[in-house]
Design an enzyme around this catalytic site. Structure first.
Site, short mmCIF file in Angstrom:
data_model
loop_
_atom_site.label_atom_id
_atom_site.label_comp_id
_atom_site.label_asym_id
_atom_site.label_seq_id
_atom_site.Cartn_x
_atom_site.Cartn_y
_atom_site.Cartn_z
N GLY A 1 11.90 1.41 2.97
CA GLY A 1 11.12 0.18 2.93
C GLY A 1 9.75 0.35 2.35
N ILE B 1 0.81 -1.23 0.00
CA ILE B 1 0.00 0.00 0.00
C ILE B 1 0.84 1.27 0.00
CG2 ILE B 1 -2.08 -1.04 0.97
CD1 ILE B 1 -1.25 -0.05 3.72
N ASP C 1 6.52 16.13 11.65
CA ASP C 1 6.20 15.96 10.23
C ASP C 1 4.69 15.89 10.02
OD1 ASP C 1 6.66 15.59 7.53
OD2 ASP C 1 7.11 13.45 7.70
#
Length: 178
Positions: free
Chosen positions: A19, A13, A163
């Site tokens: 990664g 997804i 973030d």
């Protein structure tokens, strides 16, 4: 039981610099989770420390408006970390914004206020470690002297999210979708 035997990979997804993110199903009970697969072999020591701090922080946060962290699996042979987290099937706020833009629509005011309220309560939990005061309470009457929570006389760690963006952790529930 090995991880391969324990989880069924349903689909990829997402991906990042270190990664991939996969949707997986736990075979024992059928629960669908999100698995961040992070290869740390090319990470600097500082990046590894930040990764460790991230899953330590995630494991300590429990709030309805923060994506839940369940566990991590360290695969020493491949130098991978697998972080198992809550799967948000309705996607993130970034997807909703893109979809609205594609359809040349705007979100309803009710939807915007709902997202704003969820974001603020989640950030309050991160920053202070407790739920925000009830609406109408005179918490501003403290003269700006809100003190961080303490446990056994020690100040709790306050988390500042570094973030904030629609794609990071702002999950959409079916009731909220515009």
């Amino acid at each position: 039981m090995s991880e391969v035997e324990e989880y069924e990979v349903l689909e990829k997804i997402g991906h990042g610099s270190f990664g991939v993110i996969r949707k997986v199903r736990r075979k024992s009970d059928g629960q669908v989770l999100c698995r961040k697969e992070i290869n740390y072999i090319r990470m600097s020591q500082k990046e590894r420390e930040q990764l460790h701090a991230e899953f330590h922080i995630l494991s300590s946060l429990r709030h309805p408006n923060i994506v839940a962290y369940y566990r991590r699996e360290h695969l020493k042979a491949s130098q991978d970390l697998h972080l198992y987290m809550e799967y948000c099937g309705n996607g993130d706020l970034g997807r909703v914004i893109k979809e609205l833009k594609t359809k040349n629509k705007v979100a309803t005011e009710e939807f915007v206020w709902s997202i704003f309220a969820q974001l603020v309560t989640a950030l309050y939990r991160c920053h202070y470690g407790v739920d925000p005061p009830e609406v109408g309470m005179d918490f501003m009457g403290t003269g700006g002297q809100i003190k961080p929570p303490t446990v056994a006389g020690k100040t709790q760690v306050m988390i500042l999210h570094r973030d904030l963006k629609p794609e990071n952790g702002i999950a959409i529930s079916p009731l909220d979708f515009p």
